[in-house]
Design a protein around this motif. Structure first.
Motif, PDB file in Angstrom:
ATOM      1  N   VAL A 281       0.856  -1.182   0.000  1.00 23.38           N
ATOM      2  CA  VAL A 281       0.000   0.000   0.000  1.00 23.38           C
ATOM      3  C   VAL A 281       0.893   1.232   0.000  1.00 23.38           C
ATOM      4  CG1 VAL A 281      -1.820   1.240   1.224  1.00 23.38           C
ATOM      5  CG2 VAL A 281      -1.706  -1.269   1.359  1.00 23.38           C
ATOM      6  N   MET A 282       0.665   2.137  -0.946  1.00 27.86           N
ATOM      7  CA  MET A 282       1.473   3.354  -1.022  1.00 27.86           C
ATOM      8  C   MET A 282       0.740   4.526  -0.376  1.00 27.86           C
ATOM      9  SD  MET A 282       4.313   2.490  -2.282  1.00 27.86           S
ATOM     10  CE  MET A 282       4.940   4.177  -2.274  1.00 27.86           C
ATOM     11  N   GLY A 283       1.536   5.434   0.152  1.00 28.72           N
ATOM     12  CA  GLY A 283       1.012   6.668   0.699  1.00 28.72           C
ATOM     13  C   GLY A 283       1.989   7.786   0.401  1.00 28.72           C
ATOM     14  N   THR A 284       1.704   8.945   0.947  1.00 29.72           N
ATOM     15  CA  THR A 284       2.623  10.083   0.853  1.00 29.72           C
ATOM     16  C   THR A 284       2.689  10.728   2.226  1.00 29.72           C
ATOM     17  OG1 THR A 284       0.788  11.439   0.061  1.00 29.72           O
ATOM     18  CG2 THR A 284       2.298  10.561  -1.598  1.00 29.72           C
ATOM     19  N   SER A 285       3.743  11.481   2.457  1.00 28.94           N
ATOM     20  CA  SER A 285       3.964  12.047   3.782  1.00 28.94           C
ATOM     21  C   SER A 285       2.952  13.146   4.078  1.00 28.94           C
ATOM     22  CB  SER A 285       5.379  12.585   3.891  1.00 28.94           C
ATOM     23  OG  SER A 285       5.495  13.823   3.212  1.00 28.94           O
ATOM     24  N   HIS A 286       3.048  13.666   5.274  1.00 35.85           N
ATOM     25  CA  HIS A 286       2.134  14.698   5.765  1.00 35.85           C
ATOM     26  C   HIS A 286       2.197  15.982   4.953  1.00 35.85           C
ATOM     27  CE1 HIS A 286       5.924  16.121   7.432  1.00 35.85           C
ATOM     28  NE2 HIS A 286       6.104  14.907   7.907  1.00 35.85           N
ATOM     29  N   GLU A 287       3.267  16.205   4.183  1.00 30.80           N
ATOM     30  CA  GLU A 287       3.375  17.438   3.385  1.00 30.80           C
ATOM     31  C   GLU A 287       2.962  17.221   1.930  1.00 30.80           C
ATOM     32  OE1 GLU A 287       7.077  19.095   2.231  1.00 30.80           O
ATOM     33  OE2 GLU A 287       8.114  17.183   2.087  1.00 30.80           O
ATOM     34  N   ALA A 288       2.513  16.015   1.570  1.00 31.48           N
ATOM     35  CA  ALA A 288       2.313  15.683   0.152  1.00 31.48           C
ATOM     36  C   ALA A 288       0.906  15.131  -0.061  1.00 31.48           C
ATOM     37  CB  ALA A 288       3.360  14.666  -0.290  1.00 31.48           C
ATOM     38  N   PRO A 289      -0.099  15.987  -0.300  1.00 33.27           N
ATOM     39  CA  PRO A 289      -1.476  15.512  -0.434  1.00 33.27           C
ATOM     40  C   PRO A 289      -1.779  14.883  -1.784  1.00 33.27           C
ATOM     41  CG  PRO A 289      -1.383  17.907  -0.617  1.00 33.27           C
ATOM     42  CD  PRO A 289       0.001  17.442  -0.278  1.00 33.27           C
ATOM     43  N   MET A 290      -2.827  14.095  -1.779  1.00 33.95           N
ATOM     44  CA  MET A 290      -3.458  13.566  -2.985  1.00 33.95           C
ATOM     45  C   MET A 290      -2.530  12.669  -3.807  1.00 33.95           C
ATOM     46  SD  MET A 290      -6.579  14.601  -2.795  1.00 33.95           S
ATOM     47  CE  MET A 290      -7.340  14.583  -4.404  1.00 33.95           C
ATOM     48  N   MET A 291      -1.761  11.841  -3.115  1.00 32.39           N
ATOM     49  CA  MET A 291      -0.907  10.830  -3.754  1.00 32.39           C
ATOM     50  C   MET A 291       0.118  11.432  -4.698  1.00 32.39           C
ATOM     51  SD  MET A 291      -1.538   7.885  -2.448  1.00 32.39           S
ATOM     52  CE  MET A 291      -0.842   6.694  -3.593  1.00 32.39           C
ATOM     53  N   ARG A 292       0.576  12.658  -4.406  1.00 33.18           N
ATOM     54  CA  ARG A 292       1.619  13.284  -5.208  1.00 33.18           C
ATOM     55  C   ARG A 292       2.701  13.810  -4.287  1.00 33.18           C
ATOM     56  NH1 ARG A 292       0.045  16.264 -10.688  1.00 33.18           N
ATOM     57  NH2 ARG A 292       1.984  15.166 -11.171  1.00 33.18           N
ATOM     58  N   GLY A 293       3.917  13.350  -4.480  1.00 33.22           N
ATOM     59  CA  GLY A 293       5.025  13.870  -3.713  1.00 33.22           C
ATOM     60  C   GLY A 293       5.266  15.335  -4.046  1.00 33.22           C
ATOM     61  N   ILE A 294       5.691  16.107  -3.052  1.00 30.31           N
ATOM     62  CA  ILE A 294       5.868  17.544  -3.254  1.00 30.31           C
ATOM     63  C   ILE A 294       6.933  17.832  -4.311  1.00 30.31           C
ATOM     64  CG2 ILE A 294       7.608  17.883  -1.455  1.00 30.31           C
ATOM     65  CD1 ILE A 294       4.615  20.199  -2.236  1.00 30.31           C
ATOM     66  N   GLU A 295       7.874  16.902  -4.493  1.00 23.72           N
ATOM     67  CA  GLU A 295       8.918  17.114  -5.504  1.00 23.72           C
ATOM     68  C   GLU A 295       8.337  17.111  -6.912  1.00 23.72           C
ATOM     69  OE1 GLU A 295      12.790  17.646  -7.165  1.00 23.72           O
ATOM     70  OE2 GLU A 295      11.820  18.136  -5.255  1.00 23.72           O
ATOM     71  N   GLU A 296       7.204  16.430  -7.108  1.00 23.79           N
ATOM     72  CA  GLU A 296       6.565  16.489  -8.426  1.00 23.79           C
ATOM     73  C   GLU A 296       6.175  17.933  -8.758  1.00 23.79           C
ATOM     74  OE1 GLU A 296       3.742  13.351  -9.633  1.00 23.79           O
ATOM     75  OE2 GLU A 296       4.012  12.558  -7.607  1.00 23.79           O
ATOM     76  N   TRP A 297       5.660  18.646  -7.770  1.00 24.60           N
ATOM     77  CA  TRP A 297       5.322  20.050  -7.987  1.00 24.60           C
ATOM     78  C   TRP A 297       6.583  20.873  -8.221  1.00 24.60           C
ATOM     79  CZ3 TRP A 297       1.066  23.052  -8.699  1.00 24.60           C
ATOM     80  CH2 TRP A 297       1.216  24.430  -8.543  1.00 24.60           C
ATOM     81  N   ASN A 298       7.593  20.629  -7.389  1.00 24.51           N
ATOM     82  CA  ASN A 298       8.805  21.446  -7.474  1.00 24.51           C
ATOM     83  C   ASN A 298       9.506  21.294  -8.821  1.00 24.51           C
ATOM     84  OD1 ASN A 298       8.399  22.315  -4.863  1.00 24.51           O
ATOM     85  ND2 ASN A 298       9.712  20.764  -3.953  1.00 24.51           N
ATOM     86  N   ARG A 299       9.462  20.105  -9.391  1.00 25.43           N
ATOM     87  CA  ARG A 299      10.140  19.880 -10.667  1.00 25.43           C
ATOM     88  C   ARG A 299       9.451  20.597 -11.820  1.00 25.43           C
ATOM     89  NH1 ARG A 299      11.793  13.408 -10.610  1.00 25.43           N
ATOM     90  NH2 ARG A 299      13.165  13.521  -8.765  1.00 25.43           N
ATOM     91  N   HIS A 300       8.140  20.737 -11.700  1.00 22.56           N
ATOM     92  CA  HIS A 300       7.393  21.271 -12.844  1.00 22.56           C
ATOM     93  C   HIS A 300       6.962  22.720 -12.658  1.00 22.56           C
ATOM     94  CE1 HIS A 300       7.455  17.298 -14.555  1.00 22.56           C
ATOM     95  NE2 HIS A 300       6.939  16.799 -13.457  1.00 22.56           N
ATOM     96  N   ALA A 301       6.916  23.177 -11.417  1.00 20.73           N
ATOM     97  CA  ALA A 301       6.517  24.571 -11.169  1.00 20.73           C
ATOM     98  C   ALA A 301       7.765  25.407 -10.974  1.00 20.73           C
ATOM     99  CB  ALA A 301       5.609  24.647  -9.946  1.00 20.73           C
ATOM    100  N   LYS A 302       8.358  25.828 -12.070  1.00 20.59           N
ATOM    101  CA  LYS A 302       9.614  26.572 -12.022  1.00 20.59           C
ATOM    102  C   LYS A 302       9.461  27.906 -12.746  1.00 20.59           C
ATOM    103  CE  LYS A 302      12.547  22.447 -11.834  1.00 20.59           C
ATOM    104  NZ  LYS A 302      13.625  21.691 -12.515  1.00 20.59           N
ATOM    105  N   ASN A 303      10.357  28.809 -12.396  1.00 24.22           N
ATOM    106  CA  ASN A 303      10.430  30.108 -13.068  1.00 24.22           C
ATOM    107  C   ASN A 303       9.119  30.879 -12.977  1.00 24.22           C
ATOM    108  OD1 ASN A 303      13.087  29.485 -13.967  1.00 24.22           O
ATOM    109  ND2 ASN A 303      12.210  28.283 -15.662  1.00 24.22           N
ATOM    110  N   GLY A 304       8.435  30.724 -11.835  1.00 20.10           N
ATOM    111  CA  GLY A 304       7.233  31.509 -11.602  1.00 20.10           C
ATOM    112  C   GLY A 304       6.005  31.036 -12.337  1.00 20.10           C
ATOM    113  N   THR A 305       6.068  29.858 -12.957  1.00 25.13           N
ATOM    114  CA  THR A 305       4.895  29.313 -13.631  1.00 25.13           C
ATOM    115  C   THR A 305       4.754  27.848 -13.243  1.00 25.13           C
ATOM    116  OG1 THR A 305       6.165  28.646 -15.586  1.00 25.13           O
ATOM    117  CG2 THR A 305       5.213  30.873 -15.586  1.00 25.13           C
ATOM    118  N   ASP A 306       3.642  27.250 -13.667  1.00 21.28           N
ATOM    119  CA  ASP A 306       3.475  25.811 -13.481  1.00 21.28           C
ATOM    120  C   ASP A 306       2.726  25.246 -14.684  1.00 21.28           C
ATOM    121  OD1 ASP A 306       0.554  25.878 -12.919  1.00 21.28           O
ATOM    122  OD2 ASP A 306       1.172  26.905 -11.088  1.00 21.28           O
TER     123      ASP A 306
END
Length: 994
Positions: A281-306
């Motif tokens: 069973v997979m989960g994500t930590s307390h800082e990463a909602p909705m089965m998405r690791g926060i690094e997924e956001w960080n990798r794609h939301a760069k240079n003031g856009t997403d």
């Protein structure tokens, strides 16, 4: 005094809860334990016999994870017996009795046995992760008998297969610690119906976290780089497959994957598929909602856009549409790939910090309502969901916010092993139940602790037990850092989560012996378990990373003061630094002796599971003692100053050599660059910047001996001899007071040389009943002389005796105060200006109290279980009258119940008890994690002090009263004017009349 009676309904008694995992049927006890033996006998099933191993049969229609585990069982049997059994899919062997592995309702083989009345599935059908193992006569046409492992579901079957592997001698740590396998010519399953029961906690797992530099460096080198373009340090499916296997061997089912610059779903497109294949069973930590690791956001939301058309900010107030779309993608991926997971709800700030948007309940309510609507839209509203009340998130709960009833509310510890909240009787039941997030590893204030296992199993048992008996049984998650280096506490956590009743407090030692036997065999298990138990007790006193930080209270400003250039252990009082270092050197010597007894094949495993952590910590204590003694001696101008610098540098070189062996030669070089975690250079702001007081230094580098921080001192020693004198207790002119009642019978005088030329010395006492040994001799660099009093000749009352030290043409006179009381002592006796009493050494006990073995810094602790007027009474004899200060040394618990703070009461004789709110008195706040909280957790105690008036010299009774049931008393210290700073507190006073 009955301040506790109103809390009767809130108490969490430390007694066994009803079993949720009771085994049924007969459990044989033989040389391998459980249901497996190496000896034949009536009705026993030959798993391996006379060079033949029973074939394994599994249905091709079963779960993929079950088909896969059949291959692991095949490999495990080959490792043990040297013979590889056949594995068949649906095809039954002719002329051979097979092992049949399958899942109820999924395996036609199992279902046919049930339909024919051959396999009893009572206690199995409809259960969660439950297994039955039994010998079945004539299970299927053409089969005389079989050993059947049947699971209620996929993981039930998998656990059954791995349970057999463990019982024949395969350690769950065979990969991570290179535990070899003992050869067996014969293996037999015992008759009867066997089961490990149903797990008490539904979701049980760990969090791979804080994984740099160890895992982050080693894993890409060993398993290959990550598959995401531009992110080669990602962790790929080969790495996670090994983690998943270990989880299942430990009967875990739930993982939070690594997060330090890593994105589980992207680092390898096969990661989620591999989890599904293994049945995890997979989960994500307390800082990463909705089965998405926060690094997924960080990798794609760069240079003031997403990618979702927003501004790139992780803010629900200012970038809501983009974040909603991001969460929806995560939910759709979970639904599309049929990922079995627990969905984290809520939101924290990027980087595991508080939200930049504030902490209003309306905001959190809006966030969770939005997430729930996305789950409805994607058909996932029925999936398990959690809200983890980590750090400041608990404020929402405390202020009245409640997530939907089917959401599991996960309470957290304070990152240092002390739970912040428990459910209580008046709280409404939730269909989602309650969970727990706990820590064996941490990055944050007051300092990172990542290097070695520092867990006290008694402390962990007590907190897990309170959690379970309070109703936290839906989900247990523990931060284990890299996993490797936290093997013993991780296995204990998971074993306890499976069946708390199987490990009552008095069986902790037995569990530890089983753990040692699992990895090293029964012969050495008692000695290894004893060493590990002593290691856990000593190591839990203070994290190794904190050995160069002293924390004190400024009496003028009442502020907490950190000194990262001071040892927490006293160099001058109670011989504390010498005593604790000697304890560790004894531990290191025990590890050396045991290592010589360990067979060659087990040497690598012993180094990893036992030797390194014990020996390297013992070496670190020797380094710190030499380092801080060097700094002290430099200030005194001792000729031996540079010798201590040499010792410290030699200990640093030994530390580096042990790491180098780990990184280059251990297990044939398998663990290249694993042992890179710094632990020595913390606090060096000059080198590492403003975060250095808590964040790890860049490295402990063998090329940089000045990485020993604080820096060593070297002095120029003049040629001419010069007399130096230093006294026990650190005062330049007066020794600590002598008393016939003191626990240490003598004090010392150091006679030292400030030059390079030896000289003769003499010490003369002003009274014939004061003896100094050796009273004369020659000083090369230093001589320690002991001073004692002949109490048969010493006069009553207080006498000050001059002691003259002569040498090198100089003379120094110091004073020795001697007090011989006229009273007859009873109970604990005052001496050296204090009375110190360990909690278990009470004179009288009222009510029920639980002894918690070695939970404290100096021994056992006591916690109240209830009873009318529950209290502990300590008889003591005082020679001092007037105001005295009484300090209660408690385990650093938080106000986890709905009572005002965390309270006890204390009184002397028949005086009115003073109630103390520990939380208010210390000012500690486990939500804001302020400096007061950092002091308590770093020092691993809560110390609060009350003032009492003693009206006469003589015998008195100190009473410690129960108010709140979660208080754990370690020690009581009565300061009559002589208590000196020390980390462990003054040694226990002598006691009379027992």
């Amino acid at each position: 005094m009955r301040p506790f009676l109103a809390l009767a309904a809130l108490m969490l008694p430390l007694v066994a809860a009803p079993s949720a995992a009771a085994a049924t049927g007969r459990h044989g006890t033989d040389d391998l334990g459980g249901y497996v033996s190496t000896h034949p006998g009536p009705g026993r099933f030959p798993i391996a016999d006379r060079g033949r191993v029973a074939p394994i049969v599994v249905s091709a229609g079963d779960h993929a994870g079950v088909i896969r585990v059949a291959d692991d069982l095949q490999s495990d049997l080959e490792k043990v017996t040297g013979t590889r059994p056949a594995v068949g899919h649906d095809t039954l062997p002719t002329g051979r009795d097979p092992i049949i592995l399958g899942t109820l309702g999924k395996s036609p083989l199992i279902d046919r046995m049930v339909a024919a009345g051959r396999l009893d599935v009572r206690g199995l059908a409809g259960k969660w992760e439950t297994t039955v193992e039994q010998i079945v006569e004539h299970p299927l046409p053409g089969v005389r008998r079989a050993f059947v492992i049947a699971g209620s579901d996929q993981r039930g079957t998998i656990y059954g297969a791995y349970d057999l592997s463990k019982r024949i001698g395969i350690s769950p740590w065979h990969f991570w610690d290179d535990v070899p396998v003992r050869h067996r010519d014969a293996l037999y399953a015992l008759p009867g119906r066997h089961t490990q029961g149903t797990p008490a906690v539904r979701y049980r797992g760990f969090f791979i976290n804080d994984e740099n530099p160890a895992t982050g460096t080693w894993a890409p080198g060993y398993f290959g780089p990550g598959k995401a373009p531009g992110f080669p340090n990602g962790l790929n499916a080969a790495y996670y497959a090994q983690v998943f296997e270990t989880m299942l061997r430990l009967r875990a089912n739930y993982l939070w994957p690594a997060v330090w610059g890593r994105a589980f779903a992207e680092d390898d497109p096969q990661n989620h598929a591999t989890a599904s294949y293994y049945g995890v069973v997979m989960g994500t930590s307390h800082e990463a909602p909705m089965m998405r690791g926060i690094e997924e956001w960080n990798r794609h939301a760069k240079n003031g856009t997403d990618p979702y058309g927003g501004n790139g900010e992780w803010s629900f107030r200012r970038n809501a549409d983009a974040i909603k779309a991001y969460w929806r993608d995560g939910a759709e991926r979970m639904a599309r790939e049929k990922i079995e997971g627990v969905i984290t709800l809520g939101m924290r700030g990027n980087g595991d910090v508080s939200l930049p948007d504030g902490d209003g309940i309306d905001l959190m309510s809006s966030i969770i309502d939005t997430q729930r609507q996305i789950l409805r839209d994607t058909g996932l509203i029925g999936a398990p969901q959690v809200q983890t009340l980590y750090k400041e998130v608990q404020r929402y709960w405390d202020q009245g916010y409640r997530p939907p009833d089917d959401v599991t509310v996960v309470f957290c510890d304070d990152n240092w092993g002390n739970m912040r909240k428990f459910p209580y009787a008046s709280m409404p039941k939730r269909s989602g139940g309650y969970g727990m997030y706990y820590h064996f590893d941490y990055v944050g204030g007051g300092r990172n602790y990542k290097w070695a296992d520092t867990v006290n199993l008694t402390n962990t048992w007590e907190q897990l037990h309170r959690a379970y008996t309070s109703g936290i049984d839906r989900l247990w998650m523990v931060n284990v850092g890299d996993l490797k280096n936290e093997e013993e506490p991780t296995q204990f956590f998971l074993d306890y989560a499976w069946n708390p009743n199987a490990i009552p407090l008095h069986e902790l030692g037995g569990w530890e012996k089983q753990y040692a036997a699992q990895n090293f065999g029964p012969a050495l298990a008692p000695a290894i378990a004893g060493l590990l138990a002593d290691y856990g007790y000593l190591q839990s006193r203070r994290k190794p990373e904190l050995l160069n930080r002293r924390i004190t209270l400024n009496p003028t400003t009442n502020e907490i003061v950190y000194d990262d250039q001071a040892t927490p252990f006293s160099l001058t009082d109670y011989r504390e630094m010498d005593r604790v270092t000697a304890e560790w050197q004894t531990m290191g010597a025990r590890a050396d002796r045991l290592r010589r007894l360990v067979p060659a094949a087990w040497q690598d495993a012993f180094y990893q599971l036992v030797y390194y952590q014990v020996k390297a910590t013992a070496n670190l204590y020797a380094l710190r003692r030499a380092e801080f003694t060097n700094i002290l001696y430099a200030a005194q101008g001792r000729a031996s100053t540079n010798d201590l610098a040499d010792v410290a540098e030699a200990r640093f070189a030994e530390d580096q050599a042990m790491s180098d062996y780990y990184n280059t030669r251990l297990a044939g070089g398998k663990w290249k660059n694993w042992q890179l975690q710094p632990k020595i250079g913390y606090g060096n702001v000059e080198r590492y910047g403003p975060n250095a007081p808590w964040q790890q230094p860049e490295k402990d580098n063998v090329a940089l001996p000045d990485e020993i921080y604080p820096y060593l001192k070297r002095i120029e020693v003049p040629a001419a001899a010069a007399l130096g004198v230093a006294l026990d207790g650190g005062d330049a002119h007066v020794l600590p007071e002598f008393s016939p009642w003191q626990s240490q019978p003598q004090q010392y005088i150091d006679v030292f040389n400030k030059g390079a030329t030896p000289f003769a010395y003499r010490i003369t006492a002003g009274e014939p009943w004061v003896h100094v040994t050796p009273a004369a001799g020659r000083v090369g660099k230093e001589v320690r002389a002991t001073v004692r009093v002949d109490w048969s000749r010493a006069p009553a009352g207080t006498t000050t005796v001059p002691i003259t030290i002569s040498g090198a043409g100089e003379q120094v006179v110091v004073q020795a105060p001697v007090r011989r009381p006229a009273l007859r002592p009873s109970g604990f006796a005052e001496a050296n200006g204090y009375v110190s009493m360990l909690a278990p050494h009470y004179t009288r006990k009222v009510g029920q109290w639980q002894v918690l073995p070695r939970i404290g810094k100096t021994g056992d602790g006591l916690t109240p279980l209830g009873g009318d007027g529950a209290r502990l009474e300590y008889a003591m004899t005082l020679t001092t009258t007037g105001p005295v200060r009484v300090s209660a040394v408690l385990s650093p618990r938080n106000d986890a119940l709905p009572t005002p703070g965390l309270r006890y009461a204390i009184s002397v004789d028949d005086q009115a008890p003073q109630t103390v709110d520990v939380t208010a008195a210390t000012g500690a706040n486990a939500t804001t994690m302020n400096r007061q909280w950092e002091r308590n957790t770093s020092d691993n105690v809560n110390v609060t002090t009350t003032t009492h008036t003693i009206d006469r010299a003589g015998t008195h009774t100190l009473k410690f009263w129960m108010v709140d049931p979660t208080v754990i008393l370690q020690k009581l210290v009565v300061d009559t004017g002589g208590v000196k700073y020390s980390y462990l507190g003054p040694p226990e006073s002598r006691v009379y009349g027992r």
